[in-house]
Design a protein around this motif. Sequence first.
Motif, PDB file in Angstrom:
ATOM      1  N   MET A 138     -26.448  -3.183 -40.915  1.00  0.00           N
ATOM      2  CA  MET A 138     -26.830  -1.767 -41.020  1.00  0.00           C
ATOM      3  C   MET A 138     -26.503  -1.007 -39.730  1.00  0.00           C
ATOM      4  O   MET A 138     -25.978   0.098 -39.757  1.00  0.00           O
ATOM      5  N   LYS A 139     -26.829  -1.667 -38.588  1.00  0.00           N
ATOM      6  CA  LYS A 139     -26.547  -1.037 -37.296  1.00  0.00           C
ATOM      7  C   LYS A 139     -25.054  -0.797 -37.122  1.00  0.00           C
ATOM      8  O   LYS A 139     -24.639   0.208 -36.565  1.00  0.00           O
ATOM      9  N   LYS A 140     -24.256  -1.788 -37.622  1.00  0.00           N
ATOM     10  CA  LYS A 140     -22.802  -1.670 -37.516  1.00  0.00           C
ATOM     11  C   LYS A 140     -22.300  -0.497 -38.358  1.00  0.00           C
ATOM     12  O   LYS A 140     -21.404   0.241 -37.962  1.00  0.00           O
ATOM     13  N   LEU A 141     -22.902  -0.325 -39.540  1.00  0.00           N
ATOM     14  CA  LEU A 141     -22.519   0.775 -40.423  1.00  0.00           C
ATOM     15  C   LEU A 141     -22.841   2.121 -39.767  1.00  0.00           C
ATOM     16  O   LEU A 141     -22.052   3.062 -39.808  1.00  0.00           O
ATOM     17  N   ALA A 180     -20.873   7.279 -35.518  1.00  0.00           N
ATOM     18  CA  ALA A 180     -21.036   7.547 -34.081  1.00  0.00           C
ATOM     19  C   ALA A 180     -19.682   7.470 -33.369  1.00  0.00           C
ATOM     20  O   ALA A 180     -19.331   8.351 -32.574  1.00  0.00           O
ATOM     21  N   TYR A 181     -18.921   6.436 -33.684  1.00  0.00           N
ATOM     22  CA  TYR A 181     -17.589   6.310 -33.073  1.00  0.00           C
ATOM     23  C   TYR A 181     -16.655   7.433 -33.552  1.00  0.00           C
ATOM     24  O   TYR A 181     -15.856   7.963 -32.791  1.00  0.00           O
ATOM     25  N   PHE A 184     -21.700  11.404 -26.150  1.00  0.00           N
ATOM     26  CA  PHE A 184     -21.769  10.490 -25.000  1.00  0.00           C
ATOM     27  C   PHE A 184     -23.052  10.633 -24.179  1.00  0.00           C
ATOM     28  O   PHE A 184     -23.533  11.740 -23.966  1.00  0.00           O
ATOM     29  N   ASP A 185     -23.548   9.515 -23.720  1.00  0.00           N
ATOM     30  CA  ASP A 185     -24.639   9.541 -22.748  1.00  0.00           C
ATOM     31  C   ASP A 185     -24.537   8.327 -21.820  1.00  0.00           C
ATOM     32  O   ASP A 185     -23.585   7.543 -21.918  1.00  0.00           O
ATOM     33  N   VAL A 186     -25.494   8.218 -20.923  1.00  0.00           N
ATOM     34  CA  VAL A 186     -25.524   7.079 -19.987  1.00  0.00           C
ATOM     35  C   VAL A 186     -26.770   6.270 -20.309  1.00  0.00           C
ATOM     36  O   VAL A 186     -27.840   6.836 -20.534  1.00  0.00           O
ATOM     37  N   LYS A 226     -23.699   7.601 -28.415  1.00  0.00           N
ATOM     38  CA  LYS A 226     -24.983   7.732 -29.115  1.00  0.00           C
ATOM     39  C   LYS A 226     -24.861   7.194 -30.546  1.00  0.00           C
ATOM     40  O   LYS A 226     -23.874   7.500 -31.236  1.00  0.00           O
ATOM     41  N   GLY A 227     -25.836   6.412 -30.953  1.00  0.00           N
ATOM     42  CA  GLY A 227     -25.832   5.874 -32.322  1.00  0.00           C
ATOM     43  C   GLY A 227     -25.202   4.500 -32.427  1.00  0.00           C
ATOM     44  O   GLY A 227     -25.221   3.894 -33.497  1.00  0.00           O
ATOM     45  N   THR A 228     -24.626   4.023 -31.318  1.00  0.00           N
ATOM     46  CA  THR A 228     -24.048   2.674 -31.341  1.00  0.00           C
ATOM     47  C   THR A 228     -25.010   1.733 -30.601  1.00  0.00           C
ATOM     48  O   THR A 228     -25.836   2.199 -29.806  1.00  0.00           O
TER      49      THR A 228
END
Lengths: 150, 388
Positions: A1-4, A9-10, B281-283, B339-341
Motif C-alpha cells: 500500500m505504501k508503495k502504491l 508522490a513521485y 519536496f522536504d527535508v 512527501k508521501g514516499t
Amino acid sequence: MKKLLAIPAYLWAVVCLLIIPVTFIRNDTFAEQLATLSFMKVHPVYSGGELNRKYQQDSLTISVNKPVSATLLGSRKQQLQVTFSQKGHLPGIIDQTIDYDFDANPDFKVTINTASGETQLTPLVSDVRSCLASSKVKEDWVIRVNLDKK
Amino acid sequence: MKKPRVYATEGSIWKSILLTFPMILLILLFTAGGPPDLSTPEKSIAFLTTFFFLITLFFLILYTGKTDRYRAIGFVTLALFFALTFIVNLIKARGSMTFSQENLLACEIPFCHIVTTMIIIPAVITNSIIFPGSIIGGFASIASMLVIVIGVSLALGRGFCSWGCFYGGWDDGTSRLAHKPRIKKVNPVFRWFSFAVLLVIALISAMTLNPAYCDWLCPFKTVTEFEKVTSFSILMKTIVFLSLFVALVIILPVLTGKRFQCTTLCPMGALLSLTNKINAFDVRINKENCSSCEKCVKACPTLSLTAEDMTAGRPSITCMKCGKCIDACTKSAIHYHIKGTPNNKNYSWARNLFLYPAFLLLVVFLGGTMQSGIILLINLIKTGNLIY
C-alpha cells in the motif's frame, strides 16, 4: 500500500521538476492570460483613476480625473489627478484655475514652472488640501492633489 | 570520522557526468536561449564562463554529495551580479539608482516578488493591484513576476529562498564570512518574526493601499533602487532601510552565522513557508541514524532546526532546503525527501529529483545575469568605465 501511495508522490515530484522550465519558457503566455483577470489592473491611487472630463483652455488640453479614495477604510482622504498637455512643447509656466467637480466654481489655482518643476497650489475651497505630486510624465505634466471627501 | 557514501553519484565520476548531462542541455537552453551568441570576444567569454561555471557547480554537487557548499557559490554570485547589472541598467536608463516622481506617476517601478505579500488582501477587496508598476510588458511587469511566484511556489515552495531569490545571496554570503560566529546561540524564536512581519505588513498595506514593506523596510533597496530624497519623510525611509541593511544583512549574519534578514524580516519567506505544503519536496531526519550531536542545529542558517524538531523528524516550516544541515551531518541522518514516499529510503532519487528543479531555478536567474555582469566587468577593465 505504501508503495502504491508513493507513485503519485513521485509523479508530483516529476511535475514539480517540469513546472520550473515551463514557468520561464511560457512566462509571456501565462502573463498575458493572468493579465486578463479582473483584479489585474493598477489601483487608481497609482494609475491616477478614470478620466472625468477633458477640455481645452488656451492652448492647453486639461484632463481632470475622478477623485479616488487614498486609503481603504473610513478615511476622508482622496486624490485627484490633473494632466496638462499641449501639442509640441509644454509652456514654461502653466498657470491655471481648476474646477475639478464641474460645479462652475473654481476649486484650486495651480502655477507650475515646467523648467524647474516648482509647483504652487492655492486651494480656493475647503476640501482641497495640498499638492501631492507634480512631475513631467512623457510629454505631459501631471499633478496629484490631496482632497477631503465632500 | 569519514561520512559514509549515501548517494549513487557520490564519488562516481561516470554516474555524476551521466546525471549532469541533462542539466548541460538545460543550462544551454536557459543561458543562451538558442544557439549561443559568440559574435564578440566579450560575449564569448561571458557565455563560456557562465556555462562552465554552472556545469561545474552541478557536477560537484552530484560528485561530492555536498549540496550547500556549491549551491552557496552560485547563490552568492547571483546576488552580486544581480545587484551589479540592475544598478548599471538603472543608471543607463534613468541616470541614477533613484526613482523619481515621474517613474511613480508613470507606473514604471519594476515589480519584485516580495511585493506579492502586500497585494493579496487589497486585490481581494479592491479588485486591483496596489503597486505603481506595469501590469504587462516592460521590465519585471506585475503579471510576469506573479507567474514566476506561482510557478516557484508550486514547484519548490520555500526552496526559492535558497535557490532562486536574487536578494538571499547577500546574507547567505555575509553569514559565511566569519570562520566561527561570535554569537553562538541564537534563540530559535526569531524564526517566527517574519510571520509577524508578514501579518503586520499585509494589514498595513491593505489599510493604507501602500506596499508598506517596499516603502519603509526593504533593506535590499540599498543594492537595487530607492526613492530620490526630496522630503524629510523620504529621508527617514532611507535611514530606516539603510540601517536594516547594515544590521540584518551585514552585522548580524557575520556575528551569528545566520541569514538574519531572510529569517526575521522577509515577508515573502513567511508566505512561501505557508504555501510550502504544496510542493513535493522536504527535508527529513532519520532518527535511527541521528546521534543528537546537533551539528545540524548549529549549521542551520534559518534557525529551522531545534532539538524538538529533531525529535519530530523534520525541520520547521521555515526550512529553505539549502542543504546546509545535510552537508553538516556526519551520520547521513538528514536527507531530501519526497512527501508521501517512505522516509529513510531512496535518498538518491529524492535528492536528484529535488536538485534538478532547484538548480535549474538558479540557472534561470543566474545564467543571463552572470553573462551581463561579466560583459560589464570586461568593459570596465578595457575602458575604465562601468557605464559605457
